[in-house]
Design an enzyme around this catalytic site. Structure first.
Site, PDB file in Angstrom:
ATOM      1  N   ASP A 182       0.845  -1.190   0.000  1.00  0.00           N
ATOM      2  CA  ASP A 182       0.000   0.000   0.000  1.00  0.00           C
ATOM      3  C   ASP A 182       0.886   1.249   0.000  1.00  0.00           C
ATOM      4  OD1 ASP A 182      -2.907   1.025   0.534  1.00  0.00           O
ATOM      5  OD2 ASP A 182      -1.635   2.143   1.922  1.00  0.00           O
ATOM      6  N   ASN A 190      -2.890  12.720  -3.306  1.00  0.00           N
ATOM      7  CA  ASN A 190      -3.921  13.134  -4.265  1.00  0.00           C
ATOM      8  C   ASN A 190      -4.531  14.482  -3.894  1.00  0.00           C
ATOM      9  OD1 ASN A 190      -3.969  11.136  -6.268  1.00  0.00           O
ATOM     10  ND2 ASN A 190      -5.242   9.774  -5.046  1.00  0.00           N
ATOM     11  N   HIS A 195      -5.279  14.483  -8.643  1.00  0.00           N
ATOM     12  CA  HIS A 195      -5.451  13.084  -9.058  1.00  0.00           C
ATOM     13  C   HIS A 195      -4.655  12.754 -10.313  1.00  0.00           C
ATOM     14  CE1 HIS A 195      -8.503  11.767  -6.158  1.00  0.00           C
ATOM     15  NE2 HIS A 195      -8.911  13.024  -6.159  1.00  0.00           N
ATOM     16  N   ASP A 199      -2.284   9.561 -10.583  1.00  0.00           N
ATOM     17  CA  ASP A 199      -2.313   8.557 -11.648  1.00  0.00           C
ATOM     18  C   ASP A 199      -0.924   8.323 -12.223  1.00  0.00           C
ATOM     19  OD1 ASP A 199      -5.007   8.289 -11.306  1.00  0.00           O
ATOM     20  OD2 ASP A 199      -5.582   9.405 -13.102  1.00  0.00           O
ATOM     21  N   GLU A 226      -4.663   2.440  -4.346  1.00  0.00           N
ATOM     22  CA  GLU A 226      -3.196   2.474  -4.280  1.00  0.00           C
ATOM     23  C   GLU A 226      -2.621   1.198  -3.696  1.00  0.00           C
ATOM     24  OE1 GLU A 226      -4.707   4.365  -0.407  1.00  0.00           O
ATOM     25  OE2 GLU A 226      -5.315   4.224  -2.510  1.00  0.00           O
TER      26      GLU A 226
END
Length: 311
Positions: A182, A190, A195, A199, A226
């Site tokens: 994780d 983010n 975002h 990405d 994630e």
């Protein structure tokens, strides 16, 4: 070189063909027919065929029926009962036109027969047809089982691979590593960088896995958001710690700035991993829940670290 007028352009996927024949001349003919369509692997007998099938996981096997150690029928039984190789297409090669043998071969999972002596045009056309079907199947599989953002496998593919690898691990009585990974404080990343930046970071992490995981059966999937899952067959505790810590270090080396993380000034990753003993029976849910529990332990311990437990 033998010209192949029926050859399809099969460049989208790296197709692998295992040619199994104890006669060198036959292997040479088949190689000349196929070398522009696929990577060719050779085996000279049945035992070698089984070994190479497990090692390379070919898309297609051209399998001689009559060999000195194991018959092609004995080989396909092993291949079709192994979760790793059971989906591999098998075409039998034989010099005996026998209806009973044909029926047996198809019943065992063969998809076609090629007869000796070879008629190169017929052989070429038949094999090209099967390679085209394999390519189409791979294309459909990629649509259904690949994460659209990162290009690595998705949760649906993970469930299938983990089921197969748990079965293979129990059969071979080895150790299987399953790890949940994780990205630390990714919500904050983010929230502050956007975002779009998130990405891009996830794509870089997916590429990182491809750099670190080198063996043919090493597997990674995007579990969701994630979170990622790594599966390493035939892996001991020392190897597990080495690979997982290499992943953590590789992400740190990317130096993706994260000023809003309490773990470091760059993106980091926490890992919970379980080493599954093939002597025991475990299902997917048990293994993933254990890895998830260890992941939370890594987070509670301060993140940016690996917690590994042996079952």
């Amino acid at each position: 070189m033998i010209k192949n007028n029926h050859r399809m352009e099969l460049e989208n996927f790296n197709l692998k063909v295992l040619i199994v024949d104890d006669e060198k001349a036959n292997r040479k003919i088949l190689k000349e027919l196929l070398q522009e369509q696929a990577k060719i692997i050779f085996a000279k007998n049945g035992e070698q065929a089984i070994e190479f099938a497990k090692k390379h996981v070919p898309d297609l096997i051209l399998l001689d029926v009559v060999m000195p150690d194991k018959s092609g029928f004995e080989v396909i039984e092993v291949i079709k009962n192994d979760p790793v190789t059971m989906a591999t297409s098998v075409i039998f090669i034989t010099g005996l036109a026998n209806c009973n043998d044909e029926e047996k071969g198809f019943a065992l999972g063969g998809c076609d027969y090629i007869y000796k002596p070879f008629n190169t045009n017929i052989v070429s056309a038949r094999i090209s047809t099967h390679l085209e079907l394999i390519q189409q199947r791979k294309m459909l599989d990629s649509i259904a089982h690949v994460d659209a953002l990162t290009g690595i496998s998705n949760r649906r593919k993970l469930d299938k691979v983990l089921t197969d690898e748990l079965a293979a691990n129990k059969r071979d009585k080895k150790q299987l590593l399953v790890a949940m990974l994780d990205v630390d404080y990714f919500k904050q990343f983010n929230d502050h960088y956007g975002h779009g930046a998130g990405d891009i970071a996830l794509k870089k992490i997916a590429a990182l896995f491809r750099e670190v995981l080198n063996r043919p059966r090493d597997f990674v999937a995007r579990y969701g958001g994630e979170e990622f899952t790594v599966i390493l067959p035939d892996c001991n505790e020392q190897g597990a710690n080495l690979v997982l810590n290499n992943i953590v270090k590789a992400l740190a080396a990317k130096e993706i700035a994260h000023e809003y993380s309490d773990a470091a000034k760059c993106l980091t990753m926490s890992v919970g991993a379980v080493l599954v003993n093939g002597e025991q029976s475990y299902n997917i849910q048990q293994v993933l829940e254990t890895a998830d529990r260890l992941l939370y332990q890594a987070k509670n311990n301060g993140r940016n670290q690996v917690v590994l437990e042996c079952l």
